[in-house]
Write a protein that holds these residues in place. Structure first.
Motif, mmCIF file in Angstrom:
data_model
loop_
_atom_site.group_PDB
_atom_site.id
_atom_site.type_symbol
_atom_site.label_atom_id
_atom_site.label_comp_id
_atom_site.label_asym_id
_atom_site.label_seq_id
_atom_site.Cartn_x
_atom_site.Cartn_y
_atom_site.Cartn_z
ATOM 1 N N ASP A 109 0.827 -1.207 0.000
ATOM 2 C CA ASP A 109 0.000 0.000 0.000
ATOM 3 C C ASP A 109 0.857 1.251 0.000
ATOM 4 O O ASP A 109 0.554 2.238 -0.670
ATOM 5 N N THR A 110 1.948 1.194 0.755
ATOM 6 C CA THR A 110 2.827 2.378 0.848
ATOM 7 C C THR A 110 3.445 2.697 -0.507
ATOM 8 O O THR A 110 3.503 3.862 -0.928
ATOM 9 N N GLN A 111 3.902 1.653 -1.219
ATOM 10 C CA GLN A 111 4.506 1.872 -2.536
ATOM 11 C C GLN A 111 3.483 2.423 -3.538
ATOM 12 O O GLN A 111 3.804 3.286 -4.366
ATOM 13 N N LEU A 112 2.263 1.917 -3.458
ATOM 14 C CA LEU A 112 1.215 2.417 -4.356
ATOM 15 C C LEU A 112 0.893 3.870 -4.058
ATOM 16 O O LEU A 112 0.720 4.689 -4.980
ATOM 17 N N ILE A 113 0.870 4.213 -2.757
ATOM 18 C CA ILE A 113 0.583 5.610 -2.374
ATOM 19 C C ILE A 113 1.701 6.523 -2.850
ATOM 20 O O ILE A 113 1.459 7.633 -3.357
ATOM 21 N N ASN A 114 2.962 6.049 -2.714
ATOM 22 C CA ASN A 114 4.092 6.867 -3.155
ATOM 23 C C ASN A 114 4.026 7.122 -4.671
ATOM 24 O O ASN A 114 4.322 8.227 -5.145
ATOM 25 N N LEU A 115 3.671 6.079 -5.405
ATOM 26 C CA LEU A 115 3.541 6.246 -6.859
ATOM 27 C C LEU A 115 2.457 7.265 -7.178
ATOM 28 O O LEU A 115 2.649 8.164 -8.030
ATOM 29 N N ASN A 116 1.326 7.160 -6.520
ATOM 30 C CA ASN A 116 0.214 8.078 -6.784
ATOM 31 C C ASN A 116 0.587 9.508 -6.430
ATOM 32 O O ASN A 116 0.270 10.451 -7.161
ATOM 33 N N GLU A 117 1.287 9.667 -5.281
ATOM 34 C CA GLU A 117 1.685 11.021 -4.858
ATOM 35 C C GLU A 117 2.670 11.628 -5.857
ATOM 36 O O GLU A 117 2.610 12.836 -6.139
ATOM 37 N N SER A 118 3.578 10.808 -6.379
ATOM 38 C CA SER A 118 4.549 11.324 -7.355
ATOM 39 C C SER A 118 3.840 11.799 -8.626
ATOM 40 O O SER A 118 4.168 12.864 -9.180
ATOM 41 N N ILE A 119 2.874 11.024 -9.096
ATOM 42 C CA ILE A 119 2.137 11.404 -10.307
ATOM 43 C C ILE A 119 1.309 12.665 -10.066
ATOM 44 O O ILE A 119 1.276 13.578 -10.907
ATOM 45 N N GLU A 120 0.640 12.734 -8.883
ATOM 46 C CA GLU A 120 -0.152 13.920 -8.565
ATOM 47 C C GLU A 120 0.740 15.148 -8.453
ATOM 48 O O GLU A 120 0.351 16.254 -8.867
ATOM 49 N N GLN A 121 1.951 14.948 -7.884
ATOM 50 C CA GLN A 121 2.891 16.064 -7.776
ATOM 51 C C GLN A 121 3.319 16.558 -9.154
ATOM 52 O O GLN A 121 3.486 17.767 -9.386
ATOM 53 N N PHE A 122 3.468 15.633 -10.083
ATOM 54 C CA PHE A 122 3.811 16.007 -11.459
ATOM 55 C C PHE A 122 2.719 16.909 -12.056
ATOM 56 O O PHE A 122 3.012 17.934 -12.668
ATOM 57 N N TYR A 123 1.445 16.509 -11.874
ATOM 58 C CA TYR A 123 0.339 17.304 -12.423
ATOM 59 C C TYR A 123 0.320 18.708 -11.831
ATOM 60 O O TYR A 123 0.113 19.698 -12.543
ATOM 61 N N LYS A 124 0.562 18.795 -10.504
ATOM 62 C CA LYS A 124 0.548 20.117 -9.850
ATOM 63 C C LYS A 124 1.678 20.996 -10.360
ATOM 64 O O LYS A 124 1.494 22.186 -10.619
ATOM 65 N N ASN A 125 2.855 20.402 -10.487
ATOM 66 C CA ASN A 125 4.012 21.201 -10.921
ATOM 67 C C ASN A 125 3.858 21.687 -12.366
ATOM 68 O O ASN A 125 4.179 22.828 -12.689
ATOM 69 N N THR A 126 3.389 20.789 -13.234
ATOM 70 C CA THR A 126 3.270 21.188 -14.636
ATOM 71 C C THR A 126 2.165 22.224 -14.831
ATOM 72 O O THR A 126 2.260 23.114 -15.696
ATOM 73 N N GLN A 127 1.095 22.149 -14.031
ATOM 74 C CA GLN A 127 0.022 23.138 -14.147
ATOM 75 C C GLN A 127 0.434 24.491 -13.609
ATOM 76 O O GLN A 127 0.123 25.536 -14.175
ATOM 77 N N SER A 128 1.177 24.495 -12.491
ATOM 78 C CA SER A 128 1.600 25.778 -11.903
ATOM 79 C C SER A 128 2.703 26.429 -12.697
ATOM 80 O O SER A 128 2.832 27.636 -12.751
ATOM 81 N N ASN A 129 3.541 25.592 -13.349
ATOM 82 C CA ASN A 129 4.666 26.147 -14.104
ATOM 83 C C ASN A 129 4.298 26.499 -15.543
ATOM 84 O O ASN A 129 5.102 27.094 -16.261
ATOM 85 N N GLY A 130 3.067 26.127 -15.953
ATOM 86 C CA GLY A 130 2.704 26.356 -17.364
ATOM 87 C C GLY A 130 3.618 25.599 -18.286
ATOM 88 O O GLY A 130 4.315 26.158 -19.124
ATOM 89 N N ALA A 131 3.676 24.286 -18.100
ATOM 90 C CA ALA A 131 4.644 23.452 -18.784
ATOM 91 C C ALA A 131 4.561 23.572 -20.290
ATOM 92 O O ALA A 131 3.487 23.772 -20.855
ATOM 93 N N ARG A 132 5.694 23.384 -20.960
ATOM 94 C CA ARG A 132 5.784 23.458 -22.401
ATOM 95 C C ARG A 132 5.269 22.153 -23.018
ATOM 96 O O ARG A 132 5.474 21.088 -22.476
ATOM 97 N N THR A 133 4.603 22.326 -24.164
ATOM 98 C CA THR A 133 4.132 21.146 -24.916
ATOM 99 C C THR A 133 4.811 21.145 -26.269
ATOM 100 O O THR A 133 4.237 21.506 -27.269
ATOM 101 N N VAL A 134 6.052 20.766 -26.306
ATOM 102 C CA VAL A 134 6.863 20.795 -27.508
ATOM 103 C C VAL A 134 6.593 19.564 -28.334
ATOM 104 O O VAL A 134 6.595 18.480 -27.784
#
Length: 396
Positions: free
Chosen positions: A371-396
């Protein structure tokens, strides 16, 4: 509805005026080339059928509405003339054989048409049209019928001629102003086949002219001696059968007026019926969001199954599809270099890029996932979404 009353009144008056004008207008001349014996229009043959006894007074007249073969087979005819006046005479080979037997028995066939159809090859004859702005002139080769001055014709009558004939079998009876044959005869046993290059000579229009009637009478004089005349209606009726359902309405003024009156009544009904009817508008229930309920059900199923590895793989596959669609990344082979690609393409920090890459490489190779590993994976993916949305990520 009040705003439409003026338009409705004006439209009704205009339609009514149009119907009155149509009802009272003179009937236009019908120039259709029917060649039918019952038609009194210019290109019908009503006069020919009803006055041919002036030329052949001793002959009785019979109509034929069936094909040549059906009319002539198994019957004996003596001193009979078979007359065909039609725009096209597509005589079959079987019909021609029956006609030849009919002529060999001592009967005559008289055909006036533009197109002989398939029998042209059998007779070795071809037709052409002589174009002239001054009309056509014709005369006979027989000295007893020939006149000093040629016969003149209007509206294109007389312009057709035989450009090719079988000189061994034909006798030329009439020619145009250039000496080209337009009236020929074939001898078959005791009878004859008379061909004239067009049917216009025998129409009402031409027979009302003094010299036109004289020319037509002289051509038909070759049928003297026959006791019976068979008028063919098969080819003329076949050519001019009405295929338009409205033709019968427009042919008779009464039915035409009734047709327009029905159209007018229908328009008035439609205009009156377009008045808006007030109705209570029912209150529509707001649409419920069933997506959330669906997610809860699916989540509950996976939670009870406790298959963390399956959930992780599905999240990774979904995330990979997102990277391919949004950032056009190749996700076929994931290795340690993929972290640098994530940093360059998405703008996330190095630590998050390495963590995500580690999950992508290790998770598919694991036999089980806590469960811990699954939660860590989910948190990493959610963190990616937050960072790319706040940074206005490039879509090259």
């Amino acid at each position: 509805m009040k705003g439409y009353k003026l338009y409705l009144i004006i439209g009704s008056i205009l339609i009514l005026g149009y119907l009155i004008a149509q009802y009272n207008k003179p009937t236009p001349t019908n120039w259709a080339p029917t060649y039918a014996i019952n038609d009194k229009i210019p290109y019908g043959t009503y006069i020919l059928y009803n006055r041919i006894k002036d030329i052949l007074p001793s002959a009785s007249i019979q109509q034929s509405k069936t094909a040549v073969y059906t009319t002539l087979k198994s019957k004996r005819f003596n001193k009979t003339a078979y007359i065909i006046v039609a725009q096209n005479t597509d005589i079959s080979k079987t019909d021609l054989e029956q006609l030849i037997k009919y002529m060999q028995a001592g009967n005559d066939v008289f055909i006036a048409t533009y197109d002989l159809g398939k029998i042209r090859k059998e007779l070795k004859v071809q037709t052409s049209t002589a174009m002239s702005l001054e009309g056509s002139t014709l005369n006979f080769t027989n000295p007893e019928l020939k006149t000093d001055a040629n016969y003149g014709f209007e509206r294109g009558i007389g312009s057709q001629y035989f450009s090719k004939v079988d000189s061994n079998k034909t006798t030329i009876l009439g020619v145009n102003g250039k000496g080209q044959p337009n009236f020929i005869r074939y001898a078959y046993g005791k009878g004859n086949l008379y061909l004239i290059a067009e049917p216009g000579f025998y129409t009402n229009f031409n027979l009302l002219d003094k010299y036109g009637a004289e020319y037509a009478a002289k051509t038909l004089s070759y049928l003297h001696g026959n006791k019976q005349l068979i008028f063919d209606e098969y080819f003329s009726v076949q050519k001019n059968t009405a295929t338009d359902m409205l033709r019968v309405f427009f042919k008779h003024p009464e039915l035409e007026f009734a047709y327009y009156l029905a159209i007018f009544s229908l328009i008035v009904f439609v205009l009156y019926d377009i008045k808006r009817r007030q109705r209570i508008i029912p209150i529509a229930d707001p649409l419920t969001n069933s997506s959330l309920a669906f997610v809860n059900v699916v989540g509950s199923v996976y939670y009870h199954e406790r298959n963390n590895l399956d959930i992780a793989l599905k999240k990774i596959n979904y995330f990979m599809e997102y990277l391919r669609t949004r950032y056009y990344l190749k996700t076929n082979d994931i290795d340690s270099k993929f972290a640098q690609v994530l940093i360059e393409k998405t703008g996330i920090n190095e630590a998050l890029a390495k963590t995500l890459t580690k999950h992508f490489i290790q998770t598919p190779t694991m036999g089980d996932l806590s469960d811990t590993q699954l939660i860590n994976l989910n948190e990493s993916i959610e963190q990616f979404y937050k960072n790319t949305q706040s940074n206005g990520a490039r879509t090259v």
